[in-house]
Enzyme design. Structure first.
Site, PDB file in Angstrom:
ATOM      1  CG  ASN A 409      -2.082   0.981   1.060  1.00  0.00           C
ATOM      2  OD1 ASN A 409      -1.923   2.068   0.525  1.00  0.00           O
ATOM      3  ND2 ASN A 409      -3.258   0.620   1.556  1.00  0.00           N
ATOM      4  CG  ASP A 410       1.298   3.008   3.652  1.00  0.00           C
ATOM      5  OD1 ASP A 410       0.282   3.655   3.356  1.00  0.00           O
ATOM      6  OD2 ASP A 410       1.367   2.275   4.653  1.00  0.00           O
ATOM      7  CB  VAL A 411       6.105   0.641  -0.401  1.00  0.00           C
ATOM      8  CG1 VAL A 411       6.522   0.555   1.050  1.00  0.00           C
ATOM      9  CG2 VAL A 411       5.374  -0.615  -0.837  1.00  0.00           C
TER      10      VAL A 411
END
Length: 485
Positions: A409-411
């Site tokens: 997700n965040d990466v």
């Protein structure tokens, strides 16, 4: 036996050599398993040699403690799931810091006894018997040893309490972040107070209340420093406390005059420091921000994301990748939760048999600890030459036909580049949005561990394959086999 001290020193030297060579081998996935074994033999040799020190006491208690520790580690290591490995690492790292702090506490108490403050404490220290005074005389601790003992105790106590909070967060026992106004100032005051009390102790002003206050402040600072840390930054935290533990062990090794502890602690501290710098760079954060910042705290109202998530079924996604020329697979923590690494490798092998060029892309802080995704892929048997890091794979995304994101997700969130108000703004990411097509396997429409909406999921070239990671990849495998039938 005048030759015994020489043999013990030689064993410590060999153990230190095994530590260093083992760590060197851990730098490559191909040799990491052997490196762990080498370092383990080094630790075993150092422990056995210590039992033969001429001034060693309470060997029975030490043997009992070692057996209990080995049994607990063996049982937990065999039972822990791969998804729980980060919190296990955090917990074990905290135990190392706590052990270093305990050594410092023993030495300080021994010093206090030597000053006549603890006459009732017996001369039974198994760590450094010569440091305990006889008949109320001052103990054999030089000013340098006393200062290093205090410094090691401070760092070890911070690592211990901070690692326990990291463990509780990863285990889901605590909220991901805990912040309040003025928190940074409070943390700095706690650290300053601990340092001031530590200086008093290091300069010989040793008393039981002062020792208790010192450890209370150090432990509290470790708690307060870790509470505001968000889940997305946990890899940085784990590597930071790993460095702290190594440094604490090295300092206490100087106090005990133990070469094996000095070398092992120095190596671990240096490696942990370098790893922390790499992790901080990958998160686009300074070390000062790691120590005193409010991790994952945004700087304003985030941009509104336009559009809608567009679903795709497994059969269509399989067809898209079956006739692609290049496919890049991006694993994330969701893959670990679903235990889907073996299915993913099976799917990749089917694509490779069709002539598709497949690579795996790893972000430096993907997962919950450094190297988490590499361990998962290695467990599934993915060849190391198919695994690329962020800097190497990013230029290849524009020429990639399909980027398959599984549980990340965040990466892969493009807001890190476009939204200054985002908590992850400035963090280098995998540029999967530059691929011609993106397929994201995700359980639902919720946000990731950092609680940030992902603009990639709403992009025109992105399609969402909803479902459990292992089940979704299983459907891809079945659909691909139907195409090949």
């Amino acid at each position: 036996m005048s030759w015994l001290p020489t043999v013990i020193k030689a064993c410590y030297f060999l153990a230190a050599l095994l530590f260093i060579l083992g760590l060197k081998r851990m730098s490559s996935p191909r040799t990491a398993r052997g490196g762990i074994v080498w370092a383990g033999f080094g630790m075993l040799l150092a422990v056995l040699a210590t039992f033969f020190l001429p001034d060693m006491h309470n060997r029975g208690l030490i043997v009992a403690a070692v057996l209990i520790g080995v049994a607990a580690a063996w049982w937990s290591g065999r039972r822990v799931a791969m998804t729980a490995m980060p919190q296990m690492v955090a917990l074990y790292n905290g135990m190392g810091g706590g052990a270093a702090a305990a050594i410092g506490a023993v030495e300080l108490i021994g010093y206090a006894r030597g000053l006549g403050l603890l006459q009732a404490v017996p001369d039974t220290s198994p760590l450094r018997p010569e440091a305990w005074a006889v008949n109320g005389l001052p103990p054999a601790l030089s000013p340098t040893e006393l200062a290093l003992g205090v410094l090691g105790a401070l760092i070890g106590a911070v690592s211990f309490s901070g690692s326990l909070i990291a463990f509780a967060k990863l285990q889901g026992w605590l909220d991901k972040r805990f912040v309040f106004p003025g928190q940074r100032a409070v943390n700095l005051l706690l650290l300053a107070a601990a340092v001031v009390v530590g200086i008093l102790l290091a300069t010989g002003h040793v008393s039981v209340p002062l020792i208790a206050l010192f450890f209370a402040l150090a432990l509290l600072f470790g708690l307060m420093m870790t509470l505001p840390i968000g889940g997305a930054d946990m890899p940085v935290v784990i590597s930071l406390y790993n460095a702290f533990t190594g440094l604490a062990v090295a300092f206490e090794g100087f106090v005990l005059g133990n070469e094996a502890m000095i070398i092992a602690g120095t190596v671990v501290g240096a490696a942990g420091t370098l790893l922390t710098q790499l992790m901080a760079k990958a998160m686009n954060r300074s070390i000062g921000n790691v120590l005193f910042g409010s991790f994952g705290a945004g700087g304003g109202e985030a941009q509104a994301i336009e559009g809608a998530q567009k679903p795709i079924d497994a059969s269509d996604a399989a067809v898209m990748m079956a006739y692609a020329e290049r496919v890049v697979i991006v694993p994330g923590y969701g893959l670990a939760v679903a235990q889907a690494q073996h299915k993913v490798w099976e799917f990749a092998q089917l694509l490779i048999k069709r002539g598709v060029k497949v690579k795996f892309a790893i972000h430096p802080v993907a997962g919950r600890m450094p190297g988490h995704m590499n361990v998962l892929l290695a467990e599934a048997g993915v060849p190391y030459d198919l695994i690329a890091d962020m800097d190497d794979i990013n230029p290849e995304f524009p020429a990639t036909d399909v980027a398959l994101v599984i549980g990340a997700n965040d990466v892969v969130n493009p807001l890190a580049k476009t939204d200054p108000a985002s908590p992850i703004y400035g963090m280098p990411i995998l540029d999967v949005g530059n691929a011609k097509h993106v397929i994201v396997i995700k359980r639902g429409k919720g946000t990731g561990f950092a609680g940030i909406e992902n603009a990639l999921f709403y992009a025109d070239n992105t399609r969402m394959l909803y479902g459990d990671g292992q089940a979704a990849v299983g459907e891809l495998v079945a659909s691909l086999k139907e195409i090949d039938a």
